[in-house]
Motif scaffolding. Structure first.
Motif, PDB file in Angstrom:
ATOM      1  N   ASN A  66      -6.152  49.867 -46.361  1.00  0.00           N
ATOM      2  CA  ASN A  66      -4.797  50.078 -45.411  1.00  0.00           C
ATOM      3  C   ASN A  66      -3.756  49.664 -46.071  1.00  0.00           C
ATOM      4  OD1 ASN A  66      -4.919  50.411 -42.238  1.00  0.00           O
ATOM      5  ND2 ASN A  66      -6.700  48.834 -42.698  1.00  0.00           N
ATOM      6  N   LEU A  67      -3.221  50.563 -46.286  1.00  0.00           N
ATOM      7  CA  LEU A  67      -1.547  50.054 -47.724  1.00  0.00           C
ATOM      8  C   LEU A  67      -0.510  49.835 -46.793  1.00  0.00           C
ATOM      9  CD1 LEU A  67      -1.921  53.239 -49.894  1.00  0.00           C
ATOM     10  CD2 LEU A  67      -2.739  50.724 -49.929  1.00  0.00           C
ATOM     11  N   ASP A  68      -0.280  47.989 -47.251  1.00  0.00           N
ATOM     12  CA  ASP A  68       1.070  48.012 -46.738  1.00  0.00           C
ATOM     13  C   ASP A  68       2.113  47.786 -48.223  1.00  0.00           C
ATOM     14  OD1 ASP A  68       2.536  46.314 -45.073  1.00  0.00           O
ATOM     15  OD2 ASP A  68       2.434  44.607 -45.963  1.00  0.00           O
ATOM     16  N   THR A  69       2.827  48.602 -47.764  1.00  0.00           N
ATOM     17  CA  THR A  69       4.101  49.525 -49.016  1.00  0.00           C
ATOM     18  C   THR A  69       5.440  49.349 -49.108  1.00  0.00           C
ATOM     19  OG1 THR A  69       3.973  51.915 -48.199  1.00  0.00           O
ATOM     20  CG2 THR A  69       2.438  51.212 -49.497  1.00  0.00           C
ATOM     21  N   GLY A  70       5.476  48.759 -47.346  1.00  0.00           N
ATOM     22  CA  GLY A  70       7.260  48.340 -46.992  1.00  0.00           C
ATOM     23  C   GLY A  70       8.040  49.152 -46.993  1.00  0.00           C
ATOM     24  N   ILE A  71       6.545  50.899 -47.380  1.00  0.00           N
ATOM     25  CA  ILE A  71       7.741  52.222 -47.331  1.00  0.00           C
ATOM     26  C   ILE A  71       7.192  52.585 -45.531  1.00  0.00           C
ATOM     27  CG2 ILE A  71       8.063  54.661 -48.094  1.00  0.00           C
ATOM     28  CD1 ILE A  71       9.730  52.627 -50.010  1.00  0.00           C
ATOM     29  N   VAL A  72       8.647  52.986 -44.946  1.00  0.00           N
ATOM     30  CA  VAL A  72       7.852  52.845 -43.200  1.00  0.00           C
ATOM     31  C   VAL A  72       8.575  53.976 -42.682  1.00  0.00           C
ATOM     32  CG1 VAL A  72       7.311  51.929 -40.871  1.00  0.00           C
ATOM     33  CG2 VAL A  72       7.580  50.266 -43.211  1.00  0.00           C
TER      34      VAL A  72
END
Length: 317
Positions: free
Chosen positions: A164-170
């Protein structure tokens, strides 16, 4: 702290991270101890859409505790949800049901005003690129090994689990992220070895020379080298048994704007060049274990290998 100082990070969260639009609904979920941050987010969101609600309730007793039913209902009904709360809503059915219904969700568990200011003072498009760079190195590997000078040597079996990527771009329906963000993470199928936490871990905060050692066998923690953390796990085990000892997560920090650990797990686990390993619940991140705890421990000086090849970790200047 002047509440006006919270406006800039609130704008980053609402505008860059969540991309809230005028035709969308937004729910700001907070509690009595995080009201100032919730109000800052509410003010910015309210300038974009009239369909914004502010929900506040007493702080929960533990991370992963379900919010009151009216709060869960509002989360599920909204297009965008931001949750600055004392206790984490990330690993809850309320959050899972909201994203399953298409809500874009950002949880900010344990956020403080200082962490809000520091962690949201970042370029999240750059953080997304760091996440994708790490993913390209680990995706497809069958085994991930982590070592450290403190004595960590643990191997994770990826199995059928997805990174999973937690990029802050939602920006996509059903997406979620922590804020502050910046990590690539996995709920591994198996794990064996030793990990030594020397960065940050609840309830101690920043460890400052203290090292916490954990032994892991066949995906479960078998020895906990700290009385307080052992007590938390044993309390959870009274409710769910062995699942409280589940090796829940391997995460790699990608936020190069975080150059020093401050004692906040929310922020410190995102620091570029760190690794965090968690115990307990993993159902919200691709696993199948439900537990009332999710305890992250951060390693300051890890080396990561994907099927034997060293992974280049993003680091701050």
């Amino acid at each position: 702290m002047d509440d006006s100082s919270l406006r800039a990070p609130a704008e980053t969260a609402i505008e860059q991270c969540m991309n809230l639009r005028a035709d969308e609904s937004c729910a700001i979920v907070t509690d009595d101890k995080r009201k100032a941050i919730g109000e800052a987010l509410y003010r910015v969101a309210g300038e974009i859409t009239d369909d914004t609600v502010f929900l506040r309730y007493p702080p929960g007793n533990q991370h992963g505790e379900e919010p009151p039913a009216p709060v869960a209902g509002a989360m599920k009904a909204a297009d965008v949800v931001l949750a600055p709360t004392t206790k984490s809503l990330t690993h809850t059915e309320a959050r899972s049901e909201a994203t399953a219904a298409g809500a874009r969700v950002a949880t900010l568990p344990g956020i403080t005003e200082a962490v809000f200011l520091m962690g949201l003072d970042a370029d999240y498009e750059a953080i997304r690129q760091h996440c994708e760079d790490v993913l390209a190195q680990v995706e497809g590997a069958e085994e991930i090994r982590v070592t450290s000078p403190q004595g960590t040597d643990i191997t994770f079996g990826v199995g059928s689990r997805e990174w999973n990527l937690d990029t802050g771009i939602v920006h996509e329906p059903g997406a979620m992220s922590n804020l502050p963000a910046g990590e690539v993470f996995l709920a591994p199928e198996t794990a064996d070895g030793t990990f030594v936490v020397d960065g940050t871990m609840r309830p101690h905060g920043k460890l400052d020379g203290l090292e916490l050692t954990f032994e892991v066998e066949d995906g479960y923690v078998t020895d906990v080298g700290d009385d307080e953390i052992r007590g938390q796990i044993e309390t959870a085990a009274e409710e769910v048994g062995r699942d409280a000892y589940n090796l829940a997560e391997l995460g790699i920090g990608t936020n190069v704007a975080v150059t020093e650990l401050v004692g906040s797990v929310l922020l410190d686990e995102k620091a570029g060049g760190t690794v965090h390993i968690a115990i307990g619940d993993d159902h919200a991140i691709g696993g199948d274990t439900h537990a009332p705890i999710h305890l992250d421990g951060i390693l300051r000086e890890p080396t990561v290998y994907a099927d034997g090849a060293e992974v280049e970790l993003p680091r701050g200047e």
